[in-house]
Motif scaffolding. Structure first.
Motif, PDB file in Angstrom:
ATOM      1  N   GLU A  40     -11.276   5.487   0.973  1.00  0.00           N
ATOM      2  CA  GLU A  40     -12.045   6.374   1.920  1.00  0.00           C
ATOM      3  C   GLU A  40     -13.320   6.211   2.075  1.00  0.00           C
ATOM      4  OE1 GLU A  40     -10.767  10.448   2.447  1.00  0.00           O
ATOM      5  OE2 GLU A  40      -8.664   9.845   2.133  1.00  0.00           O
ATOM      6  N   ARG A  41     -14.057   5.781   0.967  1.00  0.00           N
ATOM      7  CA  ARG A  41     -15.436   5.408   0.997  1.00  0.00           C
ATOM      8  C   ARG A  41     -15.913   3.937   1.887  1.00  0.00           C
ATOM      9  NH1 ARG A  41     -20.073   8.262  -0.493  1.00  0.00           N
ATOM     10  NH2 ARG A  41     -19.634   9.721  -2.367  1.00  0.00           N
ATOM     11  N   SER A  42     -14.713   3.352   1.970  1.00  0.00           N
ATOM     12  CA  SER A  42     -14.837   1.911   2.606  1.00  0.00           C
ATOM     13  C   SER A  42     -14.663   2.357   4.044  1.00  0.00           C
ATOM     14  CB  SER A  42     -13.714   0.933   2.424  1.00  0.00           C
ATOM     15  OG  SER A  42     -12.413   1.426   2.667  1.00  0.00           O
ATOM     16  N   GLY A  43     -13.828   3.458   4.538  1.00  0.00           N
ATOM     17  CA  GLY A  43     -13.726   4.089   5.799  1.00  0.00           C
ATOM     18  C   GLY A  43     -12.295   4.025   6.304  1.00  0.00           C
ATOM     19  N   ILE A  44     -11.373   3.697   5.233  1.00  0.00           N
ATOM     20  CA  ILE A  44      -9.768   3.728   5.601  1.00  0.00           C
ATOM     21  C   ILE A  44      -9.382   5.102   4.987  1.00  0.00           C
ATOM     22  CG2 ILE A  44      -7.839   2.527   5.330  1.00  0.00           C
ATOM     23  CD1 ILE A  44      -9.665   1.031   7.058  1.00  0.00           C
ATOM     24  N   VAL A  45      -8.707   5.835   5.801  1.00  0.00           N
ATOM     25  CA  VAL A  45      -8.081   7.029   5.024  1.00  0.00           C
ATOM     26  C   VAL A  45      -6.606   6.609   4.647  1.00  0.00           C
ATOM     27  CG1 VAL A  45      -6.699   9.122   5.749  1.00  0.00           C
ATOM     28  CG2 VAL A  45      -9.109   8.602   6.536  1.00  0.00           C
ATOM     29  N   ASN A  46      -6.429   6.720   3.328  1.00  0.00           N
ATOM     30  CA  ASN A  46      -5.186   6.313   2.478  1.00  0.00           C
ATOM     31  C   ASN A  46      -4.379   7.410   2.155  1.00  0.00           C
ATOM     32  OD1 ASN A  46      -3.324   4.705   1.406  1.00  0.00           O
ATOM     33  ND2 ASN A  46      -4.597   3.899  -0.038  1.00  0.00           N
ATOM     34  N   ILE A  47      -3.397   7.871   3.062  1.00  0.00           N
ATOM     35  CA  ILE A  47      -2.529   8.707   2.430  1.00  0.00           C
ATOM     36  C   ILE A  47      -1.160   8.272   1.970  1.00  0.00           C
ATOM     37  CG2 ILE A  47      -3.451  10.636   4.408  1.00  0.00           C
ATOM     38  CD1 ILE A  47      -0.744  10.103   5.608  1.00  0.00           C
ATOM     39  N   SER A  48      -1.101   6.858   1.863  1.00  0.00           N
ATOM     40  CA  SER A  48      -0.047   6.014   1.485  1.00  0.00           C
ATOM     41  C   SER A  48      -0.189   6.227  -0.062  1.00  0.00           C
ATOM     42  CB  SER A  48       0.127   4.709   1.729  1.00  0.00           C
ATOM     43  OG  SER A  48      -1.143   4.101   1.098  1.00  0.00           O
ATOM     44  N   LEU A  49      -0.886   7.050  -0.973  1.00  0.00           N
ATOM     45  CA  LEU A  49      -0.973   6.998  -2.504  1.00  0.00           C
ATOM     46  C   LEU A  49       0.376   7.486  -2.810  1.00  0.00           C
ATOM     47  CD1 LEU A  49      -4.478   8.792  -2.682  1.00  0.00           C
ATOM     48  CD2 LEU A  49      -3.884   6.371  -2.788  1.00  0.00           C
ATOM     49  N   GLU A  50       1.058   8.482  -2.340  1.00  0.00           N
ATOM     50  CA  GLU A  50       2.363   8.680  -2.857  1.00  0.00           C
ATOM     51  C   GLU A  50       3.312   7.660  -2.816  1.00  0.00           C
ATOM     52  OE1 GLU A  50       5.292  12.051  -3.879  1.00  0.00           O
ATOM     53  OE2 GLU A  50       3.219  11.721  -3.764  1.00  0.00           O
ATOM     54  N   GLY A  51       3.605   6.931  -1.880  1.00  0.00           N
ATOM     55  CA  GLY A  51       4.277   5.679  -1.637  1.00  0.00           C
ATOM     56  C   GLY A  51       3.773   4.718  -2.645  1.00  0.00           C
ATOM     57  N   THR A  52       2.851   4.416  -2.730  1.00  0.00           N
ATOM     58  CA  THR A  52       2.257   3.453  -3.813  1.00  0.00           C
ATOM     59  C   THR A  52       2.403   3.723  -5.042  1.00  0.00           C
ATOM     60  OG1 THR A  52       0.331   2.871  -2.105  1.00  0.00           O
ATOM     61  CG2 THR A  52       0.015   1.894  -4.071  1.00  0.00           C
ATOM     62  N   MET A  53       2.123   5.144  -5.374  1.00  0.00           N
ATOM     63  CA  MET A  53       2.570   5.494  -6.800  1.00  0.00           C
ATOM     64  C   MET A  53       4.033   5.120  -7.114  1.00  0.00           C
ATOM     65  SD  MET A  53       0.536   9.050  -7.171  1.00  0.00           S
ATOM     66  CE  MET A  53       0.872   9.421  -8.892  1.00  0.00           C
ATOM     67  N   ILE A  54       4.882   5.382  -5.981  1.00  0.00           N
ATOM     68  CA  ILE A  54       6.378   5.193  -6.353  1.00  0.00           C
ATOM     69  C   ILE A  54       6.737   3.626  -6.610  1.00  0.00           C
ATOM     70  CG2 ILE A  54       8.718   5.276  -5.264  1.00  0.00           C
ATOM     71  CD1 ILE A  54       7.577   7.860  -3.671  1.00  0.00           C
ATOM     72  N   MET A  55       6.182   2.876  -5.816  1.00  0.00           N
ATOM     73  CA  MET A  55       6.405   1.491  -5.728  1.00  0.00           C
ATOM     74  C   MET A  55       5.732   0.962  -7.337  1.00  0.00           C
ATOM     75  SD  MET A  55       8.148   0.409  -3.231  1.00  0.00           S
ATOM     76  CE  MET A  55       7.757  -1.284  -3.320  1.00  0.00           C
ATOM     77  N   GLY A  56       4.682   1.328  -7.591  1.00  0.00           N
ATOM     78  CA  GLY A  56       3.989   0.736  -8.942  1.00  0.00           C
ATOM     79  C   GLY A  56       4.839   1.310 -10.139  1.00  0.00           C
ATOM     80  N   ALA A  57       5.241   2.697  -9.861  1.00  0.00           N
ATOM     81  CA  ALA A  57       6.196   3.260 -11.087  1.00  0.00           C
ATOM     82  C   ALA A  57       7.534   2.458 -11.026  1.00  0.00           C
ATOM     83  CB  ALA A  57       6.331   4.638 -10.980  1.00  0.00           C
ATOM     84  N   PHE A  58       7.911   2.129 -10.167  1.00  0.00           N
ATOM     85  CA  PHE A  58       9.266   1.567  -9.849  1.00  0.00           C
ATOM     86  C   PHE A  58       9.185   0.118 -10.536  1.00  0.00           C
ATOM     87  CE2 PHE A  58      11.993  -1.395  -7.530  1.00  0.00           C
ATOM     88  CZ  PHE A  58      13.275  -0.959  -8.192  1.00  0.00           C
ATOM     89  N   THR A  59       8.283  -1.070 -10.213  1.00  0.00           N
ATOM     90  CA  THR A  59       8.174  -2.130 -10.602  1.00  0.00           C
ATOM     91  C   THR A  59       7.726  -2.271 -12.200  1.00  0.00           C
ATOM     92  OG1 THR A  59       5.922  -2.283 -10.020  1.00  0.00           O
ATOM     93  CG2 THR A  59       7.800  -3.192  -8.545  1.00  0.00           C
ATOM     94  N   GLY A  60       6.949  -1.097 -12.690  1.00  0.00           N
ATOM     95  CA  GLY A  60       6.483  -1.351 -13.862  1.00  0.00           C
ATOM     96  C   GLY A  60       7.375  -0.801 -14.904  1.00  0.00           C
ATOM     97  N   LEU A  61       8.302   0.192 -14.528  1.00  0.00           N
ATOM     98  CA  LEU A  61       9.199   0.711 -15.121  1.00  0.00           C
ATOM     99  C   LEU A  61      10.567  -0.160 -15.183  1.00  0.00           C
ATOM    100  CD1 LEU A  61       8.869   4.636 -14.430  1.00  0.00           C
ATOM    101  CD2 LEU A  61       8.544   3.631 -16.703  1.00  0.00           C
ATOM    102  N   LEU A  62      10.832  -0.853 -14.114  1.00  0.00           N
ATOM    103  CA  LEU A  62      11.796  -1.890 -14.116  1.00  0.00           C
ATOM    104  C   LEU A  62      11.597  -3.051 -15.167  1.00  0.00           C
ATOM    105  CD1 LEU A  62      14.475  -2.587 -12.611  1.00  0.00           C
ATOM    106  CD2 LEU A  62      13.301  -3.784 -11.153  1.00  0.00           C
TER     107      LEU A  62
END
Length: 317
Positions: free
Chosen positions: A29-51
């Motif tokens: 957001e400091r760069s000017g992009i609102v990122n409400i995809s944090l939830e989905g990105t957390m899911i994807m990161g957790a999935f690949t890391g835990l796999l």
């Protein structure tokens, strides 16, 4: 005293992921992009890391496995965030809709791939990553039991990320350019700053931190992943707003919400709360009720980057 140690340790389990993910949202957001995809990105990161952990655990010692899994989660977060960056920067799409699409896609993708690989959607693992006591640091009076016993290496990494984020944002040329793109991209462009590249950088940093945050949220709180991070991405957005897009305030906000979450999750281990005989559902809604109350009051004095959410067209002035 033991109850204080217990409550602080539980708070750390919930606060550190919030801190890391909210710092990621701050860079975007400091760069000017609102990122409400944090939830989905957390899911994807957790999935690949835990796999990864699920498939190699036992062949490699515990802490190196966790560190490699965090790297995989970060790379996954970057890959996911690139799609959001492309839609927001190049296509000038509505940033809220782009983020929502990722939030809808991520759990479905995680469930589908998990079932394709192993027949069930749950990704299980053994929690072998907790330190009973960190050597030397765990023996420090008061602070040793408080911060360095029954702890995870991710706690130290979280504080390291905080320090690096503060220095990067406030003391480096990169941070100054990033902030200028979120406040007045036309002015930044006029002095030779590539607004598109800076916004890509901000979103990618956001994705990397959100991916890592998703992994380290699951590690202390469960031994299986079921394609959810319990709304933590949205709670991180609340931390970001309450923290006014500043690392120091985000730290305070993360600990506040982490404490609320710790009380909701571990109230049965706190004697005086057990004695109150309050229904468990009341405790479960505490973090979300606190979110509504805090945002109601803090949003009045919100100091969001002025150009956040506004697509930048290089040809316009």
């Amino acid at each position: 005293m033991s109850m204080i140690y217990f409550l602080v340790q539980q708070t750390m389990f919930f606060s550190i992921p919030l801190l890391i993910v909210a710092l990621g949202g701050m860079f975007s957001e400091r760069s000017g992009i609102v990122n409400i995809s944090l939830e989905g990105t957390m899911i994807m990161g957790a999935f690949t890391g835990l796999l990864f952990i699920h498939n190699v655990q036992g062949a490699i010692p515990g802490q190196p496995v966790l560190l490699i899994a965090m790297l995989i989660a970060a790379l996954t977060g970057i890959a996911v965030s690139l799609s959001h960056a492309y839609a927001s920067v190049n296509m000038k799409a509505n940033q809220v809709i782009s983020g929502t699409a990722i939030n809808m896609f991520a759990p479905a993708f995680a469930i589908f791939v998990a079932r394709m690989i192993q027949g069930v959607q749950q990704v299980t693992f053994k929690n072998e990553f907790r330190f009973d006591s960190v050597p030397i640091l765990g023996n420090i009076p008061f602070f040793g039991p408080l911060l360095f016993q029954n702890a995870y290496i991710t706690t130290l990494i979280g504080f390291l990320i905080l320090a690096v984020a503060w220095i990067t944002l406030n003391k480096t040329k990169f941070g100054l350019r990033l902030r200028s793109c979120g406040e007045h991209p036309q002015a930044a462009d006029s002095v030779g700053i590539n607004v598109y590249k800076m916004r890509y950088a901000g979103v990618c940093i956001s994705g990397a931190l959100a991916g890592v945050g998703g992994l380290i949220f699951v590690i202390p709180t469960s031994t299986e992943f079921n394609a959810t991070v319990s709304g933590y991405g949205f709670l991180a957005l609340a931390v970001l707003i309450f923290g006014q897009w500043k690392p120091g305030r985000i730290l305070f906000a993360a600990f506040f919400f982490g404490l609320m979450k710790a009380i909701a999750a571990a109230y049965h281990g706190i004697n005086f709360l057990q004695d109150l005989d309050i229904p468990s559902n009341i405790y479960k809604i505490i973090p979300y009720a606190a979110t509504l109350v805090v945002l109601t009051f803090s949003s009045r004095k919100s100091q969001a980057p002025k150009a956040a959410g506004v697509p930048y067209d290089k040809g316009s002035r």
